[in-house]
Design an enzyme around this catalytic site. Structure first.
Site: not given
Ligand code: AGP
Length: 620
Positions: A21, A46, A93, A119-120, A493, A497, A500, A516, A615
């Protein structure tokens, strides 16, 4: 220059860190509401389920909350602008309780004279709620108990000592939190507290700020004071004071943050993600400048028998590139683990193991927990992170700060290529120091790195083929991304992308592993993205692509410009300029970021705030 910070923090408890959050607080001469909404806008990436603000004015604490995006709250506030120059804001969130107005923050005490944003997670909230007999609860959240607990403790101080009330209340709380508190009785005052969730204070002239993420503050100040574990803070227009839980004063100098406020704006692009993809020419140039000399300053342990890289998600993919590079140049065995696995069980850390923790945010709960395991086992920890003052930066023995600048899109793009660049430089330097990388080769790699910003520019220049493929393949097909060696990570990667932000099914797989098992999935509906730039395994990739073509799979390749062998077996080719194989993951990642972006926009997805994600994953 690389910034190297010695160990300057201490490990907190290994608790969950559910901070997805956003918190903003303001006290000073300006109308608080504008600052709060502006800060929340910058934090919306966030958490984005609901939001709320509280402002103190002559009528007491005025609260407005709304479920949905921040725009819903802003809309309500148009008809009910809240005057006052002290206030708190929050984007949520959801963890405890559904997404509705009653569960949105701020939460208030029974008498409405104390409000909190949090937050938490308050782990023992049910127990506390049961104890707070006579208090009327209006939400299903864990947070609301904090408002009532503080109210209870405040009454016990005779309604005189807000700080004592907050610390007394927190004595009863188990869990993790970043907290902002405002009292109707105390004009021009905010209180804040932190346990295992980031919270920063921003220092202005005659005004001060509070936020869970410094991106909310950059427009107003660059003087930042992160709160440490178990600290509480008193914030008024004339200054901030930090205390420990026994109310002993703590003195610490603020730090200066160089990030520009404009990085939190879209700058003419329709989405942060597209802007951040295009910023890579600059961020990679920033990663390179002065890096080689500065890396000499990194104090690595004398004895390194093995390397363990810990990270999550995209950062883990960067770690996979780092593994290939370190093994090739420094001839050290490297294990790359997802931190969510390495935090439990029999971990591989110990003396003689250099642990490299990679985290853009420096706040990822699993990564922090794995780092604590590593340090406890006697492993030295080198952090690669983008955020000064982050928990990881404070807890690691050494830090390499990335220079990606603030990244707002939930999908990591420029921070991925920055992480990769840092790991490649580190690998080259390790090889140089250990004598496993000849001096001439080391210099050649540094020279090649300096060409990269220009090469990135060329990748970004022509995106027509990528957009064409995005339109063509966005109609519900499966994607299989394949690669080998340096670009196995690129396959992972690229697939991440795609899934997500487009919500389409996409897998990353080792090209040599297809036969395999996964080859069974291939038919004329499968789109295969083959990352096959020039290098040691190009021919092998061509064979692997042929195996897919033979089963009628469609092929999009990422290939080096002019390479006929890959083109001859591909339906579509995204070209990247020729470069040293080691740097190819940097260039190859970019067309795949764009493919995901254009596919997601063709499908009308919320690219910057994809569903179900946040994020910074500060929850276990
Ligand atoms: C990828 O697009 C995501 N945002 C996610 O996989 C991210 O890389 C992961 O949560 C790790 O985050 P960090 O680099 O802040 O530790």
């Amino acid at each position: 220059m690389y910034s190297i910070t010695p160990f300057a923090g201490r490990a907190g408890d290994d608790k969950i860190h559910p901070l997805m959050c956003g918190i903003v607080g303001y006290v000073g001469p300006r109308p608080a509401l504008g600052v709060l909404l502006d800060g929340l806008k910058r934090l919306e990436y966030r958490g984005y389920d609901s939001s709320g603000v509280v402002v103190l004015n002559g009528k007491g604490l005025q609260v407005e909350r709304a479920p949905g995006k921040l725009s819903a709250l802003a809309e309500r506030l148009k008809t009910r602008p809240l005057g006052g120059s002290t206030g708190l804001g929050h984007t949520r969130w959801a963890t405890h309780g559904g997404v509705n107005e009653a569960n949105a923050h701020p939460h208030r005490s029974c008498d409405g004279r104390i409000a909190v944003v949090h937050n938490g997670i308050v782990e023992n909230y049910q127990e506390l709620r049961a104890e707070l007999k006579g208090h009327a609860f209006t939400s299903a959240t864990d947070t609301e108990v904090l408002a009532h607990l503080i109210e209870h403790a405040y009454a016990r101080t005779g309604g005189k000592h807000p700080l004592k009330a907050v610390t007394a209340a927190l004595e009863r709380v188990r869990g993790s939190f970043a907290l902002g508190v405002i009292f109707a009785d105390h004009e021009d005052l905010l209180l804040a507290a932190r346990v295992n969730c980031p919270l920063v204070l921003g220092l202005g002239e005659g005004e001060n700020f509070l936020a869970s993420d410094l991106s909310a503050l950059l427009k107003y100040t660059r003087r930042i004071l992160p709160l440490e574990e178990n600290e509480v803070a008193k914030i008024d227009p004339s200054g901030v004071q930090i205390f420990d839980r026994e109310l002993g004063k703590i003195r610490r100098k603020p730090m200066k943050v160089a990030w520009k406020a404009e990085t939190a704006l879209k700058g003419g692009y329709p989405h942060f993600m597209l802007k951040e993809i295009h910023e890579q020419q600059q961020t990679i140039a920033a990663e390179i400048s002065g890096r080689d000399a500065a890396l000499d300053d990194v104090r690595l342990p004398r004895r390194i028998d093995r390397v363990v890289i810990v990270a999550c998600g995209t950062a883990w993919h960067a770690g996979l590139v780092g593994k290939v590079a370190i093994e090739e140049t420094a001839r050290l065995p490297v294990e790359v683990g997802t931190a969510s696995e390495l935090r439990y069980g029999d971990h591989p850390f110990g003396p003689g193991v250099l642990t490299i923790a990679v985290s853009q945010s420096g706040e990822t709960a699993d990564t922090l927990a794995a780092v604590r395991n590593a340090r406890e086992a006697g492993s030295k920890v080198l952090a690669i992170t983008n955020v000064k003052g982050s928990t990881l930066a404070r807890e690691a023995d050494q830090v390499l700060f990335m220079r990606a600048g603030l990244e707002m899109g939930v999908a990591a793009t420029k921070t991925y290529t920055s992480q990769v660049m840092n790991l490649l430089f580190l690998a080259a330097h390790l090889g140089h120091r250990r004598g496993t990388l000849p001096a001439a080769r080391f210099q050649a790699l540094l020279g090649e790195a300096r060409r990269l910003p220009g090469l990135v520019e060329r990748v970004l220049e022509d995106t027509a083929e990528i957009r064409k493929c995005a339109r063509k393949f966005s109609r519900g097909y499966d994607f299989m991304y394949i690669g080998r060696r340096y670009n196995l990570a690129t396959a992972f990667e690229g697939a991440l992308k795609m899934k997500e932000i487009s919500y389409l099914h996409a897998e990353g797989y080792g090209a040599g592993e297809m036969k395999h098992g996964p080859l069974a999935l291939v038919d004329d509906k499968m789109t295969c993205v083959a990352i096959a730039p020039a290098g040691r395994v190009t021919e092998k990739m061509v064979s692997n692509i042929q195996e897919i073509r033979a089963r009628r799979g469609r092929i999009i390749s990422v290939a080096t410009k002019g390479d006929r062998s890959v083109r001859s077996v591909s339906d579509h080719v995204f070209e990247i300029p020729a470069c040293e194989e080691m740097f190819s993951p940097v260039l190859a990642a970019i067309p795949l970021q764009l493919l995901a972006y254009y596919t997601a926009t063709a499908l009308g997805r919320d690219v910057d705030q994809p569903r179900n994600l946040a994020k910074s994953v500060t929850v276990e």
